[in-house]
Design a protein around this motif. Structure first.
Motif, PDB file in Angstrom:
ATOM      1  N   SER A 180      -4.534   3.984  -5.482  1.00  0.00           N
ATOM      2  CA  SER A 180      -3.550   4.617  -4.602  1.00  0.00           C
ATOM      3  C   SER A 180      -3.952   4.503  -3.135  1.00  0.00           C
ATOM      4  O   SER A 180      -3.112   4.256  -2.266  1.00  0.00           O
ATOM      5  CB  SER A 180      -3.379   6.093  -4.980  1.00  0.00           C
ATOM      6  N   ILE A 181      -5.238   4.676  -2.858  1.00  0.00           N
ATOM      7  CA  ILE A 181      -5.721   4.562  -1.477  1.00  0.00           C
ATOM      8  C   ILE A 181      -5.493   3.150  -0.950  1.00  0.00           C
ATOM      9  O   ILE A 181      -5.022   2.953   0.177  1.00  0.00           O
ATOM     10  CB  ILE A 181      -7.210   4.937  -1.406  1.00  0.00           C
ATOM     11  N   HIS A 182      -5.796   2.149  -1.763  1.00  0.00           N
ATOM     12  CA  HIS A 182      -5.551   0.775  -1.348  1.00  0.00           C
ATOM     13  C   HIS A 182      -4.065   0.526  -1.111  1.00  0.00           C
ATOM     14  O   HIS A 182      -3.687  -0.146  -0.155  1.00  0.00           O
ATOM     15  CB  HIS A 182      -6.081  -0.193  -2.408  1.00  0.00           C
ATOM     16  N   ALA A 183      -3.230   1.075  -1.969  1.00  0.00           N
ATOM     17  CA  ALA A 183      -1.786   0.851  -1.844  1.00  0.00           C
ATOM     18  C   ALA A 183      -1.234   1.429  -0.557  1.00  0.00           C
ATOM     19  O   ALA A 183      -0.365   0.828   0.086  1.00  0.00           O
ATOM     20  CB  ALA A 183      -1.065   1.444  -3.051  1.00  0.00           C
ATOM     21  N   HIS A 184      -1.722   2.608  -0.151  1.00  0.00           N
ATOM     22  CA  HIS A 184      -1.172   3.275   1.025  1.00  0.00           C
ATOM     23  C   HIS A 184      -1.865   2.885   2.326  1.00  0.00           C
ATOM     24  O   HIS A 184      -1.241   2.970   3.393  1.00  0.00           O
ATOM     25  CB  HIS A 184      -1.240   4.788   0.839  1.00  0.00           C
ATOM     26  N   LEU A 185      -3.114   2.461   2.262  1.00  0.00           N
ATOM     27  CA  LEU A 185      -3.853   2.163   3.488  1.00  0.00           C
ATOM     28  C   LEU A 185      -4.239   0.697   3.649  1.00  0.00           C
ATOM     29  O   LEU A 185      -4.560   0.274   4.765  1.00  0.00           O
ATOM     30  CB  LEU A 185      -5.124   3.019   3.563  1.00  0.00           C
ATOM     31  N   TYR A 186      -4.200  -0.089   2.553  1.00  0.00           N
ATOM     32  CA  TYR A 186      -4.747  -1.451   2.633  1.00  0.00           C
ATOM     33  C   TYR A 186      -3.954  -2.489   1.852  1.00  0.00           C
ATOM     34  O   TYR A 186      -4.516  -3.503   1.458  1.00  0.00           O
ATOM     35  CB  TYR A 186      -6.178  -1.470   2.102  1.00  0.00           C
ATOM     36  N   SER A 187      -2.681  -2.309   1.632  1.00  0.00           N
ATOM     37  CA  SER A 187      -1.967  -3.210   0.732  1.00  0.00           C
ATOM     38  C   SER A 187      -1.739  -4.595   1.315  1.00  0.00           C
ATOM     39  O   SER A 187      -1.411  -5.523   0.594  1.00  0.00           O
ATOM     40  CB  SER A 187      -0.623  -2.604   0.321  1.00  0.00           C
ATOM     41  N   GLN A 188      -1.908  -4.771   2.630  1.00  0.00           N
ATOM     42  CA  GLN A 188      -1.652  -6.063   3.257  1.00  0.00           C
ATOM     43  C   GLN A 188      -2.866  -6.509   4.061  1.00  0.00           C
ATOM     44  O   GLN A 188      -3.416  -5.753   4.851  1.00  0.00           O
ATOM     45  CB  GLN A 188      -0.427  -5.985   4.178  1.00  0.00           C
ATOM     46  N   PRO A 189      -3.317  -7.790   3.893  1.00  0.00           N
ATOM     47  CA  PRO A 189      -4.367  -8.314   4.751  1.00  0.00           C
ATOM     48  C   PRO A 189      -3.826  -8.487   6.172  1.00  0.00           C
ATOM     49  O   PRO A 189      -2.603  -8.567   6.347  1.00  0.00           O
ATOM     50  CB  PRO A 189      -4.688  -9.673   4.103  1.00  0.00           C
ATOM     51  N   PRO A 190      -4.674  -8.487   7.236  1.00  0.00           N
ATOM     52  CA  PRO A 190      -6.136  -8.568   7.154  1.00  0.00           C
ATOM     53  C   PRO A 190      -6.820  -7.217   7.038  1.00  0.00           C
ATOM     54  O   PRO A 190      -8.031  -7.139   7.163  1.00  0.00           O
ATOM     55  CB  PRO A 190      -6.479  -9.222   8.489  1.00  0.00           C
ATOM     56  N   SER A 191      -6.046  -6.139   6.852  1.00  0.00           N
ATOM     57  CA  SER A 191      -6.641  -4.814   6.745  1.00  0.00           C
ATOM     58  C   SER A 191      -7.627  -4.779   5.588  1.00  0.00           C
ATOM     59  O   SER A 191      -7.344  -5.246   4.485  1.00  0.00           O
ATOM     60  CB  SER A 191      -5.541  -3.775   6.529  1.00  0.00           C
ATOM     61  N   SER A 192      -8.806  -4.223   5.820  1.00  0.00           N
ATOM     62  CA  SER A 192      -9.827  -4.184   4.781  1.00  0.00           C
ATOM     63  C   SER A 192     -10.566  -2.858   4.826  1.00  0.00           C
ATOM     64  O   SER A 192     -10.816  -2.318   5.898  1.00  0.00           O
ATOM     65  CB  SER A 192     -10.826  -5.339   4.949  1.00  0.00           C
ATOM     66  N   PRO A 193     -10.906  -2.288   3.654  1.00  0.00           N
ATOM     67  CA  PRO A 193     -11.604  -0.997   3.600  1.00  0.00           C
ATOM     68  C   PRO A 193     -13.079  -1.144   3.910  1.00  0.00           C
ATOM     69  O   PRO A 193     -13.629  -2.242   3.897  1.00  0.00           O
ATOM     70  CB  PRO A 193     -11.394  -0.570   2.146  1.00  0.00           C
ATOM     71  N   PRO A 194     -13.754  -0.032   4.197  1.00  0.00           N
ATOM     72  CA  PRO A 194     -15.207  -0.063   4.360  1.00  0.00           C
ATOM     73  C   PRO A 194     -15.874  -0.562   3.082  1.00  0.00           C
ATOM     74  O   PRO A 194     -15.335  -0.397   1.985  1.00  0.00           O
ATOM     75  CB  PRO A 194     -15.563   1.405   4.635  1.00  0.00           C
ATOM     76  N   PRO A 195     -17.035  -1.159   3.198  1.00  0.00           N
ATOM     77  CA  PRO A 195     -17.699  -1.749   2.023  1.00  0.00           C
ATOM     78  C   PRO A 195     -18.403  -0.704   1.165  1.00  0.00           C
ATOM     79  O   PRO A 195     -19.628  -0.720   1.015  1.00  0.00           O
ATOM     80  CB  PRO A 195     -18.696  -2.728   2.652  1.00  0.00           C
ATOM     81  N   THR A 196     -17.645   0.231   0.603  1.00  0.00           N
ATOM     82  CA  THR A 196     -18.226   1.255  -0.272  1.00  0.00           C
ATOM     83  C   THR A 196     -18.635   0.608  -1.589  1.00  0.00           C
ATOM     84  O   THR A 196     -17.791   0.070  -2.306  1.00  0.00           O
ATOM     85  CB  THR A 196     -17.216   2.385  -0.520  1.00  0.00           C
ATOM     86  N   ARG A 197     -19.914   0.684  -1.918  1.00  0.00           N
ATOM     87  CA  ARG A 197     -20.426   0.000  -3.106  1.00  0.00           C
ATOM     88  C   ARG A 197     -20.558   0.906  -4.321  1.00  0.00           C
ATOM     89  O   ARG A 197     -20.551   0.428  -5.454  1.00  0.00           O
ATOM     90  CB  ARG A 197     -21.771  -0.649  -2.785  1.00  0.00           C
ATOM     91  N   SER A 198     -20.700   2.208  -4.089  1.00  0.00           N
ATOM     92  CA  SER A 198     -20.768   3.132  -5.217  1.00  0.00           C
ATOM     93  C   SER A 198     -20.291   4.504  -4.776  1.00  0.00           C
ATOM     94  O   SER A 198     -20.401   4.863  -3.600  1.00  0.00           O
ATOM     95  CB  SER A 198     -22.196   3.229  -5.781  1.00  0.00           C
ATOM     96  N   VAL A 199     -19.739   5.238  -5.731  1.00  0.00           N
ATOM     97  CA  VAL A 199     -19.314   6.618  -5.506  1.00  0.00           C
ATOM     98  C   VAL A 199     -19.868   7.462  -6.641  1.00  0.00           C
ATOM     99  O   VAL A 199     -19.593   7.189  -7.814  1.00  0.00           O
ATOM    100  CB  VAL A 199     -17.780   6.758  -5.456  1.00  0.00           C
ATOM    101  N   THR A 200     -20.661   8.468  -6.289  1.00  0.00           N
ATOM    102  CA  THR A 200     -21.194   9.397  -7.289  1.00  0.00           C
ATOM    103  C   THR A 200     -20.495  10.738  -7.131  1.00  0.00           C
ATOM    104  O   THR A 200     -20.530  11.336  -6.057  1.00  0.00           O
ATOM    105  CB  THR A 200     -22.712   9.588  -7.115  1.00  0.00           C
ATOM    106  N   LEU A 201     -19.845  11.177  -8.180  1.00  0.00           N
ATOM    107  CA  LEU A 201     -19.206  12.484  -8.192  1.00  0.00           C
ATOM    108  C   LEU A 201     -20.182  13.488  -8.782  1.00  0.00           C
ATOM    109  O   LEU A 201     -20.605  13.370  -9.930  1.00  0.00           O
ATOM    110  CB  LEU A 201     -17.922  12.434  -9.027  1.00  0.00           C
ATOM    111  N   VAL A 202     -20.557  14.479  -7.975  1.00  0.00           N
ATOM    112  CA  VAL A 202     -21.519  15.500  -8.384  1.00  0.00           C
ATOM    113  C   VAL A 202     -20.769  16.812  -8.586  1.00  0.00           C
ATOM    114  O   VAL A 202     -20.195  17.363  -7.638  1.00  0.00           O
ATOM    115  CB  VAL A 202     -22.631  15.686  -7.329  1.00  0.00           C
ATOM    116  N   LEU A 203     -20.746  17.308  -9.793  1.00  0.00           N
ATOM    117  CA  LEU A 203     -20.151  18.609 -10.089  1.00  0.00           C
ATOM    118  C   LEU A 203     -21.272  19.641 -10.093  1.00  0.00           C
ATOM    119  O   LEU A 203     -22.203  19.559 -10.907  1.00  0.00           O
ATOM    120  CB  LEU A 203     -19.455  18.596 -11.461  1.00  0.00           C
ATOM    121  N   ARG A 204     -21.190  20.611  -9.174  1.00  0.00           N
ATOM    122  CA  ARG A 204     -22.266  21.608  -9.101  1.00  0.00           C
ATOM    123  C   ARG A 204     -21.717  22.945  -8.625  1.00  0.00           C
ATOM    124  O   ARG A 204     -20.647  23.015  -8.018  1.00  0.00           O
ATOM    125  CB  ARG A 204     -23.388  21.131  -8.180  1.00  0.00           C
TER     126      ARG A 204
END
Length: 310
Positions: free
Chosen positions: A127-151
């Motif tokens: 969804s984030i790609h669809a609304h913020l990055y669906s057309q080049p040359p727009s490109s997202p930050p190079p996020t390589r991993s996401v850890t969800l911590v429930l605490r």
């Protein structure tokens, strides 16, 4: 549902790594302890902007803590282009991890029985790609991993980067808040909405660290709004104090700009935040042809007219 049967909701994923801490077995020789934040990570931010949330019916939810503005690479746009192949698929998934600090906490059972973590994280990134990055040359930050911590913590959720590498993100989500969501029919939508908001912080640009915090939070809630995950208490008719008040107040202003200047306006704004250092007057004049203060005055007039019709 027991905490153990709830984990069946997570089957069928290879990239999701689950670390469950069984804190109830205190007789072990090495009792578990609460996971500290890695050294030098972004601290839990102070409550400047207050996110929209669902509230418990009988007792108030914990005071929300806003998300930290995500850390971005300091290199120029040529570095960004090297990290994104325009011919690659629209959505490039990072490695996704889930860390449940206390499986015995009521919030853990609610989370695991309400959503499939792998599915909701992946669909949110789509969804984030669809609304913020669906057309080049727009490109997202190079996020390589996401850890969800429930605490178990105060507030709702926040996003931070690793002290070793800002391309690895952590989302900390409060089990206490999850257990306070009421009515129970709202649990799934609220969890998905909060996760989507926090994931936007892993994938948005911030004008090289110069964009207002309220705009950063507003973009995250705008994506949540566009995905039909707005809580029932959000109000489009409420007149915000200023355009960058943050969260849903700014999200509805951004929605006004999207409607007024055409589909893709917020996507173009995010791309401009990728390429340029944010300077308010020049930024908005180049984007939509006028200063943001005047646009906000125009927006408030539409709200007042709507109120008079009621």
């Amino acid at each position: 549902m027991s905490p153990f049967s709830a984990t069946n909701n997570l089957s069928g994923t290879e990239t999701l790594h689950i670390h469950l801490r069984l804190s109830q077995y205190r007789e072990e020789t090495s009792p578990p302890v609460s996971m500290p934040l890695p050294p030098a990570t972004t601290p839990v931010p102070q409550p400047v902007f207050m996110p929209g949330m669902s509230h418990a019916a009988e007792s108030p939810a914990p005071a929300p803590a806003p998300s930290a503005i995500p850390t971005r690479p300091k290199d120029d746009e040529t570095t960004d282009d090297k990290n994104q192949d325009p011919s690659s698929p629209a959505t490039s998934l990072p490695r996704l991890r889930l860390h449940v600090q206390d499986v015995a906490h009521p919030g853990s059972s609610i989370f695991l029985s309400s959503v499939n973590a792998a599915t909701v994280l992946r669909s949110s990134i789509d969804s984030i790609h669809a609304h913020l990055y669906s057309q080049p040359p727009s490109s997202p930050p190079p996020t390589r991993s996401v850890t969800l911590v429930l605490r178990d913590m105060d507030g709702v959720a926040y996003t931070t980067g690793s002290d070793l590498d800002p391309d690895h993100k952590e989302i900390h989500f409060s089990l206490r808040y999850i257990s306070s969501i009421a009515p129970s029919s709202r649990q799934s939508a609220e969890i998905r909405g909060v996760l989507l908001h926090e994931l936007v912080h892993c994938y948005q640009w911030n004008g090289r660290g110069r964009a207002p915090g309220g705009l950063i939070e507003g973009v995250a809630d705008w994506v949540r709004l566009r995905c039909d995950l707005a809580p029932p208490h959000w109000s489009r008719e409420q007149v915000p104090a200023k355009w960058d008040v943050g969260y849903q107040g700014t999200a509805y202003f951004l929605e006004y700009l999207e409607d007024r200047f055409g589909k893709g306006t917020i996507r173009r704004m995010n791309e401009k935040l990728r390429k340029e250092r944010y300077e308010e007057k020049a930024f908005w004049t180049e984007l939509v042809g006028g200063p943001v203060e005047q646009l906000f005055e125009d927006y408030k007039k539409t709200l007042l007219k709507g109120g008079q019709k009621d």
